[in-house]
Design a protein around this motif. Structure first.
Motif, PDB file in Angstrom:
ATOM      1  N   THR A  70       0.811  -1.225   0.000  1.00  0.00           N
ATOM      2  CA  THR A  70       0.000   0.000   0.000  1.00  0.00           C
ATOM      3  C   THR A  70       0.839   1.267   0.000  1.00  0.00           C
ATOM      4  O   THR A  70       0.316   2.341  -0.310  1.00  0.00           O
ATOM      5  CB  THR A  70      -0.922   0.047   1.233  1.00  0.00           C
ATOM      6  OG1 THR A  70      -0.121   0.103   2.423  1.00  0.00           O
ATOM      7  CG2 THR A  70      -1.842  -1.176   1.278  1.00  0.00           C
ATOM      8  N   SER A  78      -4.650   2.799   4.979  1.00  0.00           N
ATOM      9  CA  SER A  78      -4.638   2.039   3.732  1.00  0.00           C
ATOM     10  C   SER A  78      -6.066   1.772   3.251  1.00  0.00           C
ATOM     11  O   SER A  78      -6.381   1.933   2.069  1.00  0.00           O
ATOM     12  CB  SER A  78      -3.892   0.715   3.924  1.00  0.00           C
ATOM     13  OG  SER A  78      -2.536   0.923   4.225  1.00  0.00           O
ATOM     14  N   PHE A  79      -6.914   1.361   4.193  1.00  0.00           N
ATOM     15  CA  PHE A  79      -8.322   1.135   3.864  1.00  0.00           C
ATOM     16  C   PHE A  79      -8.989   2.425   3.401  1.00  0.00           C
ATOM     17  O   PHE A  79      -9.717   2.441   2.392  1.00  0.00           O
ATOM     18  CB  PHE A  79      -9.050   0.573   5.089  1.00  0.00           C
ATOM     19  CG  PHE A  79     -10.527   0.424   4.896  1.00  0.00           C
ATOM     20  CD1 PHE A  79     -11.058  -0.663   4.226  1.00  0.00           C
ATOM     21  CD2 PHE A  79     -11.406   1.386   5.382  1.00  0.00           C
ATOM     22  CE1 PHE A  79     -12.433  -0.796   4.035  1.00  0.00           C
ATOM     23  CE2 PHE A  79     -12.776   1.262   5.201  1.00  0.00           C
ATOM     24  CZ  PHE A  79     -13.291   0.168   4.532  1.00  0.00           C
ATOM     25  N   SER A 103      -8.463   0.034  -5.830  1.00  0.00           N
ATOM     26  CA  SER A 103      -8.947  -0.837  -4.752  1.00  0.00           C
ATOM     27  C   SER A 103      -8.288  -2.198  -4.895  1.00  0.00           C
ATOM     28  O   SER A 103      -7.514  -2.437  -5.816  1.00  0.00           O
ATOM     29  CB  SER A 103     -10.477  -0.974  -4.803  1.00  0.00           C
ATOM     30  OG  SER A 103     -10.890  -1.547  -6.037  1.00  0.00           O
ATOM     31  N   SER A 104      -8.590  -3.087  -3.973  1.00  0.00           N
ATOM     32  CA  SER A 104      -8.122  -4.466  -4.067  1.00  0.00           C
ATOM     33  C   SER A 104      -9.161  -5.359  -3.406  1.00  0.00           C
ATOM     34  O   SER A 104     -10.012  -4.890  -2.649  1.00  0.00           O
ATOM     35  CB  SER A 104      -6.760  -4.636  -3.386  1.00  0.00           C
ATOM     36  OG  SER A 104      -6.886  -4.479  -1.984  1.00  0.00           O
ATOM     37  N   LEU A 107      -6.885  -7.006   1.785  1.00  0.00           N
ATOM     38  CA  LEU A 107      -5.931  -6.127   2.445  1.00  0.00           C
ATOM     39  C   LEU A 107      -5.348  -6.905   3.625  1.00  0.00           C
ATOM     40  O   LEU A 107      -6.100  -7.393   4.476  1.00  0.00           O
ATOM     41  CB  LEU A 107      -6.635  -4.858   2.927  1.00  0.00           C
ATOM     42  CG  LEU A 107      -5.805  -3.831   3.712  1.00  0.00           C
ATOM     43  CD1 LEU A 107      -4.670  -3.282   2.849  1.00  0.00           C
ATOM     44  CD2 LEU A 107      -6.707  -2.702   4.200  1.00  0.00           C
ATOM     45  N   ASP A 109      -2.951  -6.916   6.907  1.00  0.00           N
ATOM     46  CA  ASP A 109      -2.295  -6.067   7.898  1.00  0.00           C
ATOM     47  C   ASP A 109      -0.901  -6.614   8.222  1.00  0.00           C
ATOM     48  O   ASP A 109      -0.556  -7.740   7.864  1.00  0.00           O
ATOM     49  CB  ASP A 109      -3.149  -5.999   9.167  1.00  0.00           C
ATOM     50  CG  ASP A 109      -2.844  -4.773  10.011  1.00  0.00           C
ATOM     51  OD1 ASP A 109      -1.953  -3.974   9.634  1.00  0.00           O
ATOM     52  OD2 ASP A 109      -3.499  -4.603  11.062  1.00  0.00           O
ATOM     53  N   GLN A 117     -12.111  -6.967   1.054  1.00  0.00           N
ATOM     54  CA  GLN A 117     -12.706  -5.661   0.759  1.00  0.00           C
ATOM     55  C   GLN A 117     -13.744  -5.722  -0.350  1.00  0.00           C
ATOM     56  O   GLN A 117     -14.650  -4.889  -0.404  1.00  0.00           O
ATOM     57  CB  GLN A 117     -11.607  -4.668   0.359  1.00  0.00           C
ATOM     58  CG  GLN A 117     -10.575  -4.432   1.447  1.00  0.00           C
ATOM     59  CD  GLN A 117      -9.646  -3.284   1.130  1.00  0.00           C
ATOM     60  OE1 GLN A 117      -9.475  -2.373   1.931  1.00  0.00           O
ATOM     61  NE2 GLN A 117      -9.045  -3.308  -0.048  1.00  0.00           N
ATOM     62  N   GLU A 138      -3.490  -6.347  -1.415  1.00  0.00           N
ATOM     63  CA  GLU A 138      -2.667  -5.255  -0.910  1.00  0.00           C
ATOM     64  C   GLU A 138      -2.120  -5.621   0.467  1.00  0.00           C
ATOM     65  O   GLU A 138      -2.856  -6.131   1.323  1.00  0.00           O
ATOM     66  CB  GLU A 138      -3.474  -3.966  -0.800  1.00  0.00           C
ATOM     67  CG  GLU A 138      -3.803  -3.303  -2.136  1.00  0.00           C
ATOM     68  CD  GLU A 138      -2.668  -2.440  -2.673  1.00  0.00           C
ATOM     69  OE1 GLU A 138      -1.593  -2.408  -2.036  1.00  0.00           O
ATOM     70  OE2 GLU A 138      -2.862  -1.810  -3.731  1.00  0.00           O
ATOM     71  N   ASN A 139      -0.836  -5.345   0.670  1.00  0.00           N
ATOM     72  CA  ASN A 139      -0.189  -5.567   1.958  1.00  0.00           C
ATOM     73  C   ASN A 139       0.176  -4.225   2.574  1.00  0.00           C
ATOM     74  O   ASN A 139       0.779  -3.371   1.909  1.00  0.00           O
ATOM     75  CB  ASN A 139       1.074  -6.405   1.768  1.00  0.00           C
ATOM     76  CG  ASN A 139       0.774  -7.835   1.395  1.00  0.00           C
ATOM     77  OD1 ASN A 139       0.563  -8.677   2.264  1.00  0.00           O
ATOM     78  ND2 ASN A 139       0.753  -8.126   0.100  1.00  0.00           N
ATOM     79  N   VAL A 140      -0.191  -4.027   3.825  1.00  0.00           N
ATOM     80  CA  VAL A 140       0.087  -2.762   4.507  1.00  0.00           C
ATOM     81  C   VAL A 140       1.593  -2.623   4.704  1.00  0.00           C
ATOM     82  O   VAL A 140       2.225  -3.447   5.366  1.00  0.00           O
ATOM     83  CB  VAL A 140      -0.636  -2.702   5.865  1.00  0.00           C
ATOM     84  CG1 VAL A 140      -0.254  -1.421   6.614  1.00  0.00           C
ATOM     85  CG2 VAL A 140      -2.150  -2.776   5.668  1.00  0.00           C
TER      86      VAL A 140
END
Length: 223
Positions: A70, A78-79, A103-104, A107, A109, A117, A138-140
């Motif tokens: 992200t 991120s969200f 978007s993805s 996600l 964390d 999502q 997506e990876n934070v």
């Protein structure tokens, strides 16, 4: 039953329970981004404008998983970046292509917790040319907040889960997307619409591919 035998049995039961509790449990939590009639309409328009696909619903047939970071080291931020329907004004580099926000589908964390999502088969805008067939993860984190070992394990579990559900042929890093230009899965109509990406990092992709090498996934095409 003698005291010694009872104590031995209790010890065995406790050992088994502790072992079971210590194993990581695969779980996905719903954390849905805002999806309304406008996001649906923008998604349909994106598919028509960029892929020549005219559909009644913005559904996809997953053939690949694209891993991202992200570039934001915080889950909620991120969200919040993906939650609005419209692309923020700061994203000038891709705004001309569509007003649809990025978007993805998932996600992850930094502790490895996985959040869903969007449904797997609804298009998310996360990778040029391949959104019509790609599940986005997506990876934070990012370059200044390297992805964690917990995220690596979570990505592996998620990929294996999705592979059981869909005909997943590729797992790629976002930075590898242009390797598919000219491939049968590539559908981008706009020849001028490209961006340079580095996520989720070559080291992360090397590690995840090592973990997934038993799955028989294809490697990205050579350019």
């Amino acid at each position: 039953m003698g005291t010694v035998r009872l104590n031995t049995l209790l010890t065995l039961v406790i050992t088994v329970l502790l072992a079971a509790c210590s194993k990581a449990t695969y779980r996905v939590f719903d954390k849905s981004i805002h999806y309304d009639t406008e996001r649906r309409a923008l998604s349909l328009k994106y598919m028509e404008d960029h892929y020549g696909m005219v559909q009644e619903e913005p559904t996809i047939e997953p053939k690949m998983i694209v891993l991202h970071w992200t570039a934001i080291p915080d889950l909620e931020r991120s969200f919040d970046a993906m939650n609005p329907v419209h692309l923020p004004g700061s994203r000038t580099g891709i705004a001309a292509a569509s007003a649809l926000n990025v978007s993805s589908h998932y996600l992850i964390d930094r502790d490895g917790t996985i959040f869903r999502q969007l449904p797997d088969t609804i298009m998310a805008r996360h990778v040029i040319g391949l959104n019509h067939c790609a599940i986005g993860v997506e990876n934070v984190g990012g370059g200044d907040a390297p992805l964690t070992n917990a995220q690596l394990k979570a990505n592996e579990r998620l990929v294996r889960h999705l592979k059981r559900k869909y005909d997943i042929q590729y797992v790629i890093g976002h930075y590898e997307y242009t390797a598919f230009e000219g491939h049968e899965l590539w559908k981008e109509i706009d020849e001028g619409y490209r961006t340079v990406k580095t996520d989720p990092g070559q080291k992360f992709m090397k590690k995840i591919r090592k973990r997934l090498e038993d799955m028989g996934l294809k490697t990205p095409p050579s350019k």
